[in-house]
Design a protein around this motif. Structure first.
Motif, PDB file in Angstrom:
ATOM      1  N   TRP A  23      79.900  80.027  34.512  1.00 30.42           N
ATOM      2  CA  TRP A  23      78.563  78.624  34.236  1.00 30.42           C
ATOM      3  C   TRP A  23      77.665  78.483  33.893  1.00 30.42           C
ATOM      4  O   TRP A  23      77.266  77.489  33.239  1.00 30.42           O
TER       5      TRP A  23
ATOM      6  N   ALA B 260      80.947  68.558  35.694  1.00 30.20           N
ATOM      7  CA  ALA B 260      79.573  68.250  35.860  1.00 30.20           C
ATOM      8  C   ALA B 260      78.328  68.672  35.100  1.00 30.20           C
ATOM      9  O   ALA B 260      77.473  67.990  35.341  1.00 30.20           O
ATOM     10  N   GLY B 261      78.882  69.507  35.158  1.00 28.49           N
ATOM     11  CA  GLY B 261      77.912  70.120  33.557  1.00 28.49           C
ATOM     12  C   GLY B 261      77.668  69.415  32.826  1.00 28.49           C
ATOM     13  O   GLY B 261      76.387  68.641  31.889  1.00 28.49           O
TER      14      GLY B 261
ATOM     15  N   LEU C 175      79.873  81.812  39.050  1.00 31.01           N
ATOM     16  CA  LEU C 175      78.982  80.377  38.598  1.00 31.01           C
ATOM     17  C   LEU C 175      77.506  81.291  37.382  1.00 31.01           C
ATOM     18  O   LEU C 175      77.135  80.540  36.816  1.00 31.01           O
TER      19      LEU C 175
ATOM     20  N   MET D 114      83.645  71.651  37.752  1.00 31.82           N
ATOM     21  CA  MET D 114      82.283  72.163  37.143  1.00 31.82           C
ATOM     22  C   MET D 114      82.423  72.086  36.063  1.00 31.82           C
ATOM     23  O   MET D 114      80.641  71.788  35.762  1.00 31.82           O
ATOM     24  N   SER D 115      82.710  71.976  34.756  1.00 30.59           N
ATOM     25  CA  SER D 115      82.850  71.698  33.245  1.00 30.59           C
ATOM     26  C   SER D 115      82.433  70.075  33.222  1.00 30.59           C
ATOM     27  O   SER D 115      81.473  69.912  32.301  1.00 30.59           O
TER      28      SER D 115
ATOM     29  N   PHE E 143      89.358  73.494  40.101  1.00 27.57           N
ATOM     30  CA  PHE E 143      87.590  73.721  40.226  1.00 27.57           C
ATOM     31  C   PHE E 143      87.675  73.678  38.966  1.00 27.57           C
ATOM     32  O   PHE E 143      86.152  73.538  38.906  1.00 27.57           O
ATOM     33  N   GLY E 144      87.282  74.778  38.106  1.00 34.72           N
ATOM     34  CA  GLY E 144      86.668  74.652  36.687  1.00 34.72           C
ATOM     35  C   GLY E 144      86.540  73.353  35.934  1.00 34.72           C
ATOM     36  O   GLY E 144      85.775  73.219  34.823  1.00 34.72           O
TER      37      GLY E 144
END
Length: 339
Positions: free
Chosen positions: A235, A281-282, A232, A278-279, A274-275
């Motif tokens: 991230w 969403a960011g 996290l 997350m990427s 998962f990666g």
């Protein structure tokens, strides 16, 4: 009671070094680069470039020195890495030389500075410096496992390099450069190498925990909370780079590098999913309030909608029209007009 530890080196079991395979791929990589150089010259004015021999000789010398040093000091290294680096560097030099031939670029440089200095020779000099540093590392660093001692020091050093550009004026919409005494450099390029050392050291310690100790959620194996913490942090760091330096490429590269190394270390496909989530969403979150990132996304979605007003759209639009005309290199003169 005594404990006996048996260590078997690669050389002791007569594993193939594959240096001859590397040499053949080096010849192939240099050949493609020289062919591309010649092809650009033929596309521009129908003749072979006058500097093709010197360009090819420079690549042969740089690639040959690097290969000989690897053969001597790292005989069991991966045979793919050096040829791939040589190919990317060679094609990059061709692209830079192609830009040097643009009449518009020459005219604009003369109007701005009074003189035009080609960038390709300077880039070849930087390539030579890079090979010299490569040779120095191989000769001085006998055992790469020593770097594991500096795992968290590497992380701190990478953070410092990433933060530095925030205190300097931005260029081309992104804050990724620092300028000292008229010399510009991107600290993030060095941070990429250093942060890879941190990732490797961290995964050497946490590999088993990340691979085995996990929870299943909606078909995905997620790590424990204490193992998820550093992930996290990386991230959040990538998102902060995106916010403060508006550099989407570096942000995605850092987080993507970590996710890929996680997958290599644990062999869990769930890390890739998962990666990516997350990427994505960011990136979506930041693009909603950061105009520079939104412009890049718009240029990718519809490059001709803003072709006349946005430089990012112009680059993509010219590339599309170049390929559409049947040649991978755009005409040497000026800017094309979409029809």
């Amino acid at each position: 009671m005594s404990v006996v530890t048996n260590t078997t080196t690669i050389g002791a079991i007569d594993a193939p070094s594959r240096r001859n395979t590397e040499l053949m791929m080096m010849v192939f990589a240099i050949g493609i680069s020289v062919f591309a150089y010649a092809n650009v010259g033929l596309a521009i004015d129908g003749s072979l470039p006058s500097g093709m021999f010197g360009y090819g000789l420079g690549l042969v010398l740089l690639g040959g020195v690097a290969h000989l040093v690897v053969r001597k000091f790292a005989p069991y290294a991966d045979p793919l890495l050096l040829p791939l680096a040589t190919l990317l560097n060679g094609l990059g030099l061709v692209l830079i030389w192609r830009l040097d031939q643009s009449p518009k670029l020459i005219r604009d440089a003369k109007n701005l500075y009074g003189v035009f200095t080609p960038s390709a020779p300077r880039q070849l000099m930087y390539s030579a410096i890079g090979v010299a540093l490569f040779v120095g590392v191989l000769m001085l660093l006998k055992d790469h496992r020593i770097l594991q001692r500096y795992t968290y020091i590497s992380m701190v050093a990478a953070l410092i390099l990433l933060i530095l550009p925030m205190f300097f004026p931005g260029k081309f919409g992104a804050k990724i450069w620092i300028t000292i005494a008229g010399f510009s450099i991107q600290p993030g390029e060095f941070a990429k190498i250093i942060i890879a050392i941190f990732f490797a050291g961290y995964l050497m310690v946490k590999r088993d925990a990340l691979a085995l100790a996990s929870r299943r959620f909606m078909g995905l194996y997620l790590p424990r909370g204490r193992d998820l913490g550093p992930i996290l942090v990386i991230w959040v760091l990538s998102i902060l780079i995106l916010v403060f330096e508006t550099d989407l490429g570096t942000s995605l590269l850092f987080f993507g590098l970590f996710v890929i190394m996680l997958y290599v270390a644990t062999e869990r496909t769930s890390w890739i999913v998962f990666g990516l989530l997350m990427s994505a969403a960011g990136a979506v979150g930041v693009s909603t309030f950061e105009s520079h990132v939104q412009q890049r996304v718009d240029a990718w979605m519809d490059p001709f909608a803003c072709y006349q007003t946005d430089g990012a759209c112009e680059q993509i639009g010219n590339a599309i029209m170049s390929f559409g005309s049947g040649a991978p290199w755009a005409p040497a003169g000026g800017r094309a007009t979409p029809t």
